[in-house]
Design a protein around this motif. Structure first.
Motif, short mmCIF file in Angstrom:
data_model
loop_
_atom_site.label_atom_id
_atom_site.label_comp_id
_atom_site.label_asym_id
_atom_site.label_seq_id
_atom_site.Cartn_x
_atom_site.Cartn_y
_atom_site.Cartn_z
N VAL A 89 -33.38 17.98 14.76
CA VAL A 89 -32.57 16.85 14.38
C VAL A 89 -33.23 15.58 15.41
O VAL A 89 -33.32 15.61 16.48
CB VAL A 89 -31.05 16.94 14.76
CG1 VAL A 89 -30.31 15.42 14.22
CG2 VAL A 89 -30.51 18.18 14.10
N ALA A 90 -33.77 14.52 14.42
CA ALA A 90 -34.34 13.47 15.17
C ALA A 90 -33.44 12.06 14.90
O ALA A 90 -33.04 12.08 13.64
CB ALA A 90 -35.72 13.34 14.68
N VAL A 91 -33.11 11.31 15.78
CA VAL A 91 -32.40 10.43 15.70
C VAL A 91 -33.11 8.92 16.15
O VAL A 91 -33.69 9.13 17.15
CB VAL A 91 -30.76 10.47 16.24
CG1 VAL A 91 -30.08 11.58 15.29
CG2 VAL A 91 -30.87 10.53 17.77
N GLU A 96 -28.83 7.16 14.24
CA GLU A 96 -28.82 7.64 12.86
C GLU A 96 -30.07 8.55 12.63
O GLU A 96 -31.31 8.38 13.19
CB GLU A 96 -28.76 6.35 12.18
CG GLU A 96 -27.66 5.35 12.13
CD GLU A 96 -26.39 5.97 11.52
OE1 GLU A 96 -26.59 6.82 10.53
OE2 GLU A 96 -25.57 5.57 12.33
N SER A 97 -29.84 9.59 12.01
CA SER A 97 -31.01 10.45 11.59
C SER A 97 -32.03 9.98 11.10
O SER A 97 -31.68 9.09 9.88
CB SER A 97 -30.46 11.74 10.80
OG SER A 97 -29.82 11.39 9.49
N ARG A 154 -40.24 6.49 14.93
CA ARG A 154 -38.91 6.10 14.92
C ARG A 154 -37.91 6.84 15.77
O ARG A 154 -36.86 6.42 16.05
CB ARG A 154 -38.30 5.77 13.51
CG ARG A 154 -38.92 4.87 12.69
CD ARG A 154 -38.55 4.69 10.95
NE ARG A 154 -37.16 5.07 11.02
CZ ARG A 154 -36.41 5.58 9.92
NH1 ARG A 154 -37.22 5.96 9.12
NH2 ARG A 154 -35.32 5.53 9.88
N VAL A 155 -38.41 8.06 16.09
CA VAL A 155 -37.55 8.99 16.80
C VAL A 155 -37.31 8.59 18.32
O VAL A 155 -38.34 8.24 18.93
CB VAL A 155 -38.30 10.30 16.99
CG1 VAL A 155 -37.44 11.26 17.95
CG2 VAL A 155 -38.32 10.98 15.45
N ALA A 166 -22.03 17.45 18.81
CA ALA A 166 -21.61 17.00 20.09
C ALA A 166 -21.74 15.58 20.40
O ALA A 166 -20.98 14.90 20.82
CB ALA A 166 -22.18 17.70 21.26
N TYR A 167 -23.10 15.11 19.93
CA TYR A 167 -23.42 13.95 20.07
C TYR A 167 -22.59 12.92 19.25
O TYR A 167 -22.09 11.67 19.73
CB TYR A 167 -24.80 13.78 19.67
CG TYR A 167 -25.57 12.29 19.54
CD1 TYR A 167 -25.86 11.73 20.82
CD2 TYR A 167 -25.88 11.74 18.23
CE1 TYR A 167 -26.55 10.44 20.84
CE2 TYR A 167 -26.50 10.35 18.62
CZ TYR A 167 -26.79 9.75 19.71
OH TYR A 167 -27.28 8.56 19.70
N ARG A 168 -22.17 13.38 17.95
CA ARG A 168 -21.47 12.61 16.98
C ARG A 168 -20.13 12.60 17.56
O ARG A 168 -19.31 11.55 17.35
CB ARG A 168 -21.46 13.08 15.74
CG ARG A 168 -22.71 12.77 15.09
CD ARG A 168 -23.10 11.49 14.90
NE ARG A 168 -22.07 10.48 13.99
CZ ARG A 168 -22.31 10.31 12.85
NH1 ARG A 168 -23.18 10.59 12.20
NH2 ARG A 168 -21.40 9.48 12.29
#
Length: 168
Positions: A89-91, A96-97, A154-155, A166-168
């Protein structure tokens, strides 16, 4: 009442369960979506999911549990999260992903993983209990760096599926 919340982020659904601490009794569980979650396969060997769909599924399942059991969120003293392993998963800097998650069953990065295994050496890997990294998250990140430079740039952070929840 003192409660524990369990969350399982699977590739087919997100499940939640509430357990009463003193008795150890599971008071209830719920999952979302009610049909199997979509796995995108834009090319052969690719398997992706939108991490935002996991968050939405979690919110639905948790809401269903709260409505069914009528408990206060303040009663939850601990949360345990299990999840599909080796998903990338990259944000971005806003959290935002930047792309769909490359999930556990995706095989696009096997070449990068095999190269890393060869570069480190089989003996070194075996002595240090390192599996061949063909399908692991670091190999997937390397694949993105090599093949999706604009996305990679952008990552801001990368994480595993459970870490995203957990991050959310």
């Amino acid at each position: 009442m003192v409660l524990l919340l369990g969350i399982d982020v699977g590739s087919s659904s997100v499940k939640c369960a509430v357990v009463e601490v003193q008795s150890g009794v599971c008071l209830g569980s719920a999952h979302a979506p009610k049909t199997e979650m979509l796995i995108h396969a834009p090319k052969q060997g690719f398997a992706e999911q939108d991490p935002r769909s996991w968050w939405e599924a979690f919110k639905h399942a948790f809401s269903e549990l709260k409505n069914e059991l009528d408990f206060s969120s303040d009663a939850i003293v601990a949360i345990g999260i299990s999840y599909q392993m080796h998903g990338l998963v990259a944000v971005d800097k806003n959290g935002e992903s930047v792309m769909n998650s490359i999930i556990w069953c995706d095989s696009r990065a096997v070449g990068q993983g095999n190269q890393a295994f060869a570069d480190m050496g089989e003996e070194f890997c075996l002595q240090h209990y390192l599996n061949s990294p063909g399908n692991l998250t670091a190999s997937k990140l390397k694949w993105v760096k090599n093949n999706e430079k604009e996305l990679y740039n952008r990552v801001y952070k990368f994480m595993l599926p459970g870490d995203y929840i957990a991050y959310r």
